[in-house]
Design an enzyme around this catalytic site. Structure first.
Site, PDB file in Angstrom:
ATOM      1  N   GLU A  69      -7.499   9.379  -2.468  1.00 34.30           N
ATOM      2  CA  GLU A  69      -7.024   8.878  -1.192  1.00 34.30           C
ATOM      3  C   GLU A  69      -8.134   9.693  -0.145  1.00 34.30           C
ATOM      4  O   GLU A  69      -8.323   8.978   0.838  1.00 34.30           O
ATOM      5  CB  GLU A  69      -5.770   9.556  -0.871  1.00 34.30           C
ATOM      6  CG  GLU A  69      -5.184   9.444   0.416  1.00 34.30           C
ATOM      7  CD  GLU A  69      -3.714   9.705   0.239  1.00 34.30           C
ATOM      8  OE1 GLU A  69      -3.091   9.813  -0.713  1.00 34.30           O
ATOM      9  OE2 GLU A  69      -3.010   9.539   1.324  1.00 34.30           O
ATOM     10  N   TYR A  77      -0.406  20.468   1.336  1.00 35.13           N
ATOM     11  CA  TYR A  77      -1.492  21.192   2.405  1.00 35.13           C
ATOM     12  C   TYR A  77      -1.598  22.695   1.818  1.00 35.13           C
ATOM     13  O   TYR A  77      -0.896  23.619   2.775  1.00 35.13           O
ATOM     14  CB  TYR A  77      -1.106  20.924   3.853  1.00 35.13           C
ATOM     15  CG  TYR A  77      -1.125  19.466   4.104  1.00 35.13           C
ATOM     16  CD1 TYR A  77      -2.571  18.805   4.441  1.00 35.13           C
ATOM     17  CD2 TYR A  77      -0.136  18.758   4.181  1.00 35.13           C
ATOM     18  CE1 TYR A  77      -2.451  17.734   4.893  1.00 35.13           C
ATOM     19  CE2 TYR A  77      -0.399  17.439   4.399  1.00 35.13           C
ATOM     20  CZ  TYR A  77      -1.651  16.708   4.995  1.00 35.13           C
ATOM     21  OH  TYR A  77      -1.735  15.588   5.160  1.00 35.13           O
ATOM     22  N   TYR A 107       3.377   9.621   0.485  1.00 35.23           N
ATOM     23  CA  TYR A 107       4.454   9.119   1.414  1.00 35.23           C
ATOM     24  C   TYR A 107       5.847   9.617   1.019  1.00 35.23           C
ATOM     25  O   TYR A 107       6.789   8.961   1.826  1.00 35.23           O
ATOM     26  CB  TYR A 107       4.166   7.662   1.530  1.00 35.23           C
ATOM     27  CG  TYR A 107       2.668   7.136   2.004  1.00 35.23           C
ATOM     28  CD1 TYR A 107       1.670   8.099   2.506  1.00 35.23           C
ATOM     29  CD2 TYR A 107       2.575   5.870   1.752  1.00 35.23           C
ATOM     30  CE1 TYR A 107       0.358   7.690   2.929  1.00 35.23           C
ATOM     31  CE2 TYR A 107       1.077   5.618   2.164  1.00 35.23           C
ATOM     32  CZ  TYR A 107       0.116   6.448   2.520  1.00 35.23           C
ATOM     33  OH  TYR A 107      -1.088   5.927   2.694  1.00 35.23           O
ATOM     34  N   ASP A 140       0.725  -1.072  -0.045  1.00 37.46           N
ATOM     35  CA  ASP A 140      -0.032  -0.147   0.052  1.00 37.46           C
ATOM     36  C   ASP A 140       0.819   1.178   0.047  1.00 37.46           C
ATOM     37  O   ASP A 140       1.639   1.403   0.955  1.00 37.46           O
ATOM     38  CB  ASP A 140      -0.905   0.000   1.285  1.00 37.46           C
ATOM     39  CG  ASP A 140      -1.905   1.163   1.224  1.00 37.46           C
ATOM     40  OD1 ASP A 140      -2.724   1.140   0.402  1.00 37.46           O
ATOM     41  OD2 ASP A 140      -1.560   2.185   2.095  1.00 37.46           O
ATOM     42  N   ASN A 177       3.818 -10.031  11.681  1.00 37.84           N
ATOM     43  CA  ASN A 177       2.627  -9.874  11.153  1.00 37.84           C
ATOM     44  C   ASN A 177       1.993 -10.668   9.874  1.00 37.84           C
ATOM     45  O   ASN A 177       0.910 -10.521   9.219  1.00 37.84           O
ATOM     46  CB  ASN A 177       2.571  -8.604  10.687  1.00 37.84           C
ATOM     47  CG  ASN A 177       2.924  -7.521  11.979  1.00 37.84           C
ATOM     48  OD1 ASN A 177       2.571  -7.841  13.200  1.00 37.84           O
ATOM     49  ND2 ASN A 177       3.212  -6.115  11.603  1.00 37.84           N
ATOM     50  N   GLY A 209      -3.627  -0.053  15.103  1.00 35.15           N
ATOM     51  CA  GLY A 209      -3.783   0.934  16.007  1.00 35.15           C
ATOM     52  C   GLY A 209      -2.836   2.243  15.887  1.00 35.15           C
ATOM     53  O   GLY A 209      -2.654   2.977  16.670  1.00 35.15           O
ATOM     54  N   PRO A 269      -4.418  -1.059  11.233  1.00 35.64           N
ATOM     55  CA  PRO A 269      -5.067  -2.403  11.589  1.00 35.64           C
ATOM     56  C   PRO A 269      -4.489  -2.826  12.862  1.00 35.64           C
ATOM     57  O   PRO A 269      -5.004  -3.409  13.737  1.00 35.64           O
ATOM     58  CB  PRO A 269      -4.747  -3.377  10.547  1.00 35.64           C
ATOM     59  CG  PRO A 269      -3.544  -3.014   9.802  1.00 35.64           C
ATOM     60  CD  PRO A 269      -3.541  -1.512  10.039  1.00 35.64           C
ATOM     61  N   TYR A 298      -7.019   0.301   7.110  1.00 39.96           N
ATOM     62  CA  TYR A 298      -5.736   0.941   7.587  1.00 39.96           C
ATOM     63  C   TYR A 298      -5.535   1.226   8.945  1.00 39.96           C
ATOM     64  O   TYR A 298      -6.789   1.023   9.701  1.00 39.96           O
ATOM     65  CB  TYR A 298      -5.441   2.210   6.842  1.00 39.96           C
ATOM     66  CG  TYR A 298      -6.509   3.532   6.989  1.00 39.96           C
ATOM     67  CD1 TYR A 298      -6.066   4.355   8.187  1.00 39.96           C
ATOM     68  CD2 TYR A 298      -6.854   3.925   6.051  1.00 39.96           C
ATOM     69  CE1 TYR A 298      -6.903   5.382   8.420  1.00 39.96           C
ATOM     70  CE2 TYR A 298      -7.670   5.091   6.150  1.00 39.96           C
ATOM     71  CZ  TYR A 298      -7.575   5.989   7.279  1.00 39.96           C
ATOM     72  OH  TYR A 298      -8.308   7.211   7.616  1.00 39.96           O
ATOM     73  N   SER A 358       5.236  -2.140   9.260  1.00 45.01           N
ATOM     74  CA  SER A 358       6.437  -1.945   9.947  1.00 45.01           C
ATOM     75  C   SER A 358       7.525  -1.697   9.303  1.00 45.01           C
ATOM     76  O   SER A 358       7.907  -2.071   8.238  1.00 45.01           O
ATOM     77  CB  SER A 358       6.193  -3.270  10.612  1.00 45.01           C
ATOM     78  OG  SER A 358       7.406  -3.497  11.726  1.00 45.01           O
TER      79      SER A 358
HETATM   80  P1  A2P Z   1       7.446  -0.526  13.963  1.00 42.02           P
HETATM   81  O1  A2P Z   1       7.711  -0.121  12.369  1.00 42.02           O
HETATM   82  O2  A2P Z   1       8.665  -0.267  14.759  1.00 42.02           O
HETATM   83  O3  A2P Z   1       7.289  -2.060  13.659  1.00 42.02           O
HETATM   84  P2  A2P Z   1      -0.497   0.429  11.857  1.00 42.02           P
HETATM   85  O4  A2P Z   1      -0.124  -0.665  10.818  1.00 42.02           O
HETATM   86  O5  A2P Z   1      -1.759   0.220  12.617  1.00 42.02           O
HETATM   87  O6  A2P Z   1      -0.462   1.779  11.229  1.00 42.02           O
HETATM   88  O7  A2P Z   1       0.538   0.208  13.055  1.00 42.02           O
HETATM   89  C1  A2P Z   1       2.020   0.928  12.858  1.00 42.02           C
HETATM   90  C2  A2P Z   1       2.649   0.742  13.956  1.00 42.02           C
HETATM   91  O8  A2P Z   1       2.746  -0.502  14.731  1.00 42.02           O
HETATM   92  C3  A2P Z   1       4.110   1.031  13.736  1.00 42.02           C
HETATM   93  O9  A2P Z   1       4.331   2.116  14.812  1.00 42.02           O
HETATM   94  C4  A2P Z   1       4.908  -0.015  14.134  1.00 42.02           C
HETATM   95  O10 A2P Z   1       6.126  -0.071  14.613  1.00 42.02           O
HETATM   96  C5  A2P Z   1       3.956  -0.926  15.063  1.00 42.02           C
HETATM   97  N1  A2P Z   1       4.135  -2.421  14.813  1.00 42.02           N
HETATM   98  C6  A2P Z   1       3.997  -2.897  13.564  1.00 42.02           C
HETATM   99  N2  A2P Z   1       3.916  -4.445  13.797  1.00 42.02           N
HETATM  100  C7  A2P Z   1       3.982  -4.615  15.130  1.00 42.02           C
HETATM  101  C8  A2P Z   1       3.598  -5.771  15.850  1.00 42.02           C
HETATM  102  N3  A2P Z   1       3.794  -7.104  15.555  1.00 42.02           N
HETATM  103  N4  A2P Z   1       3.815  -5.749  17.483  1.00 42.02           N
HETATM  104  C9  A2P Z   1       3.965  -4.296  17.849  1.00 42.02           C
HETATM  105  N5  A2P Z   1       3.833  -3.118  17.194  1.00 42.02           N
HETATM  106  C10 A2P Z   1       4.106  -3.189  15.817  1.00 42.02           C
END
Ligand code: A2P
Length: 279
Positions: free
Chosen positions: A86, A98, A24, A19, A249, A189, A187, A185, A240
């Site tokens: 978007e 913006y 970005y 995505d 994930n 938090g 997912p 999106y 991540s």
């Molecule tokens: P990081 O990039 O350091 O892994 P979302 O997908 O809801 O936007 O969330 C992204 C956030 O969740 C990022 O800050 C990411 O940090 C963190 N994150 C991604 N995977 C995990 C996981 N398995 N456990 C905890 N935090 C995660």
């Protein structure tokens, strides 16, 4: 460079849906990662599902195709698999992402979303996007497109915030009825970055129910949250930059949640967004 590395790790792990968006500012890295993995022989272009996005300053119909062409040039790819609007609101066209007036207020722009959609349809006809969809659209905005006289292609998907604390039951049902896939999106938090996230809503991954259910399956709260979404037919796009968490994930296809657990997680819904999009 972290995006380049992360996309390569993701592809090696087995992810195929990526995505992205012009705003970005990392599409060049995403494109490079995809092209390197193709050159290595690990994947073919058709294995990848890349989603790009039309930003708010590019809603006037005559800007749609050139904007997608710019994304393709940055990616160095011939087409995107999915191109989506978007956000349903238009900003003044120009270099500023913006655009703001002297009082710091966003300068909006009068456009017709239906005309923007017709330009999106033309991108699909030209083969620049295999599919077209929308993002952050509510039911009324979706209906406006669906009821457009002479509609050629329906939006295939609507990308919106969706997770156990914001389950979107009504929109999910509406989209189901119209064969529109919900792509969820944030997912996990979100990253809880205060510049764009409502951090007064508690951190999703600390939730006791998600953690207790995870314990039962030897999974993390993140894996339970992702599994919950895919089990209700919501596509997830976790973000991540960490190789271990990227792999974590992906390990969500070797267990399933019971109906009772799904209900328990659904009951966590707070109807509160992390991403308020106040503009
Ligand atoms: P990081 O990039 O350091 O892994 P979302 O997908 O809801 O936007 O969330 C992204 C956030 O969740 C990022 O800050 C990411 O940090 C963190 N994150 C991604 N995977 C995990 C996981 N398995 N456990 C905890 N935090 C995660």
């Amino acid at each position: 460079g972290s995006c380049l590395e992360s996309v390569k790790v993701a592809i090696d792990t087995g992810y195929r849906h990526i995505d992205g968006a012009f705003v970005y500012y990392n599409e060049h890295e995403v494109g490079q990662a995809i092209r390197e993995k193709i050159a290595e022989g690990r994947i073919k272009r058709e294995d990848i599902f890349y989603c790009g996005k039309l930003w708010n300053t590019c809603h006037p119909p005559e800007l749609v195709r050139p904007t997608l062409e710019k994304t393709l040039k940055i990616l160095q790819l011939d087409y995107v698999d999915l191109y989506i609007i978007e956000l349903p609101m238009a900003f003044k066209p120009g270099d500023a992402i913006y655009p703001k007036d002297e009082n710091g207020k966003i300068i909006y722009h009068k456009t017709d979303l239906c005309a923007t959609w017709e330009a999106m349809e033309a991108c699909k006809d030209a083969g620049l996007a295999k599919s077209i969809g929308v993002s952050n659209f509510n039911r009324r905005q979706l209906e406006m497109i669906l009821n457009k006289p002479g509609l050629k292609y329906k939006p295939v998907s609507n990308q919106v915030e969706c997770h156990p604390y914001f389950t979107q039951p009504k929109l999910l049902e509406f989209c189901r009825q119209h064969d529109i896939v919900i792509v969820g999106y944030s997912p996990l938090g979100t990253s809880r970055d205060e510049t764009w996230v409502n951090v007064s809503s508690p951190p999703l991954l600390k939730d006791p129910v998600l953690n207790a259910i995870g314990k039962k399956y030897n999974k993390t709260a993140a894996q339970v949250a992702l599994r919950f979404s895919i089990q209700r037919g919501v596509v997830v796009i976790p973000k991540s930059f960490n190789p271990q968490r990227i792999r974590e994930n992906f390990q969500i296809f070797d267990f399933s949640l019971t109906e009772k657990e799904m209900k328990e997680i659904e009951a966590l819904n707070k109807n509160v967004r992390y991403v308020e999009l106040l503009m």
